[in-house]
Design a protein around this motif. Structure first.
Motif, short mmCIF file in Angstrom:
data_model
loop_
_atom_site.label_atom_id
_atom_site.label_comp_id
_atom_site.label_asym_id
_atom_site.label_seq_id
_atom_site.Cartn_x
_atom_site.Cartn_y
_atom_site.Cartn_z
N GLU A 1 13.15 19.38 -19.89
CA GLU A 1 14.23 20.34 -19.65
C GLU A 1 14.17 21.47 -20.45
N LEU A 2 13.90 21.42 -21.99
CA LEU A 2 13.64 22.73 -22.18
C LEU A 2 13.23 24.31 -21.58
N GLU A 3 12.13 23.71 -20.75
CA GLU A 3 12.13 25.13 -19.68
C GLU A 3 12.76 25.47 -19.70
N THR A 4 14.09 25.22 -18.77
CA THR A 4 15.26 24.96 -18.29
C THR A 4 16.47 25.80 -18.84
N THR A 5 16.65 24.69 -19.62
CA THR A 5 18.27 24.78 -20.62
C THR A 5 17.52 26.14 -21.92
N LYS A 6 16.00 26.39 -22.85
CA LYS A 6 16.28 27.44 -23.03
C LYS A 6 17.21 26.73 -24.66
N ALA A 7 17.60 25.34 -25.19
CA ALA A 7 17.99 25.27 -25.98
C ALA A 7 17.67 24.53 -27.20
N GLU B 1 17.37 25.32 -31.02
CA GLU B 1 17.83 25.67 -32.01
C GLU B 1 18.15 23.86 -31.73
N GLU B 2 19.13 22.89 -30.92
CA GLU B 2 19.43 22.26 -30.58
C GLU B 2 18.08 21.19 -30.55
N ALA B 3 16.83 21.96 -29.91
CA ALA B 3 15.21 20.54 -30.14
C ALA B 3 15.62 20.63 -31.80
N LYS B 4 15.25 21.71 -32.48
CA LYS B 4 14.26 21.62 -33.66
C LYS B 4 15.60 20.47 -34.99
N LEU C 1 7.93 23.80 -31.45
CA LEU C 1 9.22 23.83 -30.94
C LEU C 1 9.50 25.83 -31.40
N THR C 2 8.50 26.44 -32.24
CA THR C 2 9.34 27.51 -32.88
C THR C 2 7.74 29.22 -31.89
#
Length: 260
Positions: free
Chosen positions: A114-120, A122-125, A135-136
């Motif tokens: 999902e991160l590929e689309t949301t680009k969230a 900071e939340e992921a970290k 993630l960085t």
């Protein structure tokens, strides 16, 4: 003078109920209290260097004794981790191994898609601090779909007991896994063998079978040493199968190896 004895004078009769203790029926090794005590101690200590070798004739209860001790330890899941392989942006031929608490590995893999689309990021970290470094780099350098795909190599989401694997056919591929050359990216082609699959638990191997294959014993020793090193130092390279160009980061978990 020799007198002939009657049957009643020589017959031996006894009552089972009169015996002071019951006869053991748990298939343990009889008369080996020190050996069983050492086995119990050795299996309970999940520390580097505490692997075991049980010698004795076939049918003397070695495997049964191991199973009995395992029954006492099997519900302790504190040594288990989910392990996920991801792209190493600095060296693609050495994928990174990320370890998570049980059940969190699957969540990370799904979140990554999902991160590929949301680009969230900071939340992921915050949700997955174990993957902060990756993630960085992903945020800075992730440019294609495979960067956001992860390989859930060890998944203990539904695990109820610690691993207890009996490797009946030890070989380079069975013990140390293999790499799928058709995979879209190096980290997606890794398939772990029984040595890593048993991490946090127990791997039982017949020593004679192991020693019958050239260099297999030496390779197993190297894997054991590498896993210990990975516990202390990140980014320790491991091996897949019989070796090759792909050298993923070693799984930083202890596998208790028991030789028969």
């Amino acid at each position: 003078m020799i007198n002939e004895l009657k049957y009643s004078q020589i017959a031996f009769n006894y009552s089972v109920e009169a015996l002071p203790t019951a006869i053991a029926d748990d298939n343990t090794i009889v008369g080996q209290d020190r050996a069983l005590s050492a086995l119990s101690l050795g299996m309970s200590l999940m520390r580097p260097g505490y692997n075991l070798f049980l010698s004795g004739d076939f049918g003397t209860g070695k495997l049964s004794s191991i199973r009995n001790e395992y029954e006492k330890l099997k519900t302790d899941l504190s040594y288990l981790k989910d392990c996920v392989y991801v792209r190493n942006f600095e060296n693609e031929d050495s994928p990174l191994c990320l370890c998570f608490e049980i059940g969190k590995g699957e969540k990370f893999v799904n979140y990554l898609l999902e991160l590929e689309t949301t680009k969230a990021f900071e939340e992921a970290k915050q949700l997955f601090p174990e993957a902060y470094h990756f993630l960085t780099l992903l945020e800075r350098r992730g440019s294609n779909k495979t960067d956001y795909q992860a390989n859930l190599a060890l998944d203990h989401t539904t695990t109820k007991n610690r691993p207890f694997l009996i490797e009946t056919h030890p070989s380079f591929e069975n013990l140390f896994g293999y790499y799928d050359e058709k995979a879209e990216a190096p980290h997606l082609g890794i398939h772990l063998g029984s040595f890593e699959q048993a991490s946090g638990g127990f791997l039982i191997i017949t020593a004679q079978e192991l020693l019958s294959i050239k260099m297999l014993w030496e390779t197993l020793k190297r894997h054991i040493d590498t896993s210990y090193m990975a516990l202390k130092t990140p980014f320790v390279k491991g091996d897949i199968g019989k070796g090759g160009r792909i050298r993923p980061q070693a799984v930083p978990l202890i596998t208790k190896v028991i030789f028969l």
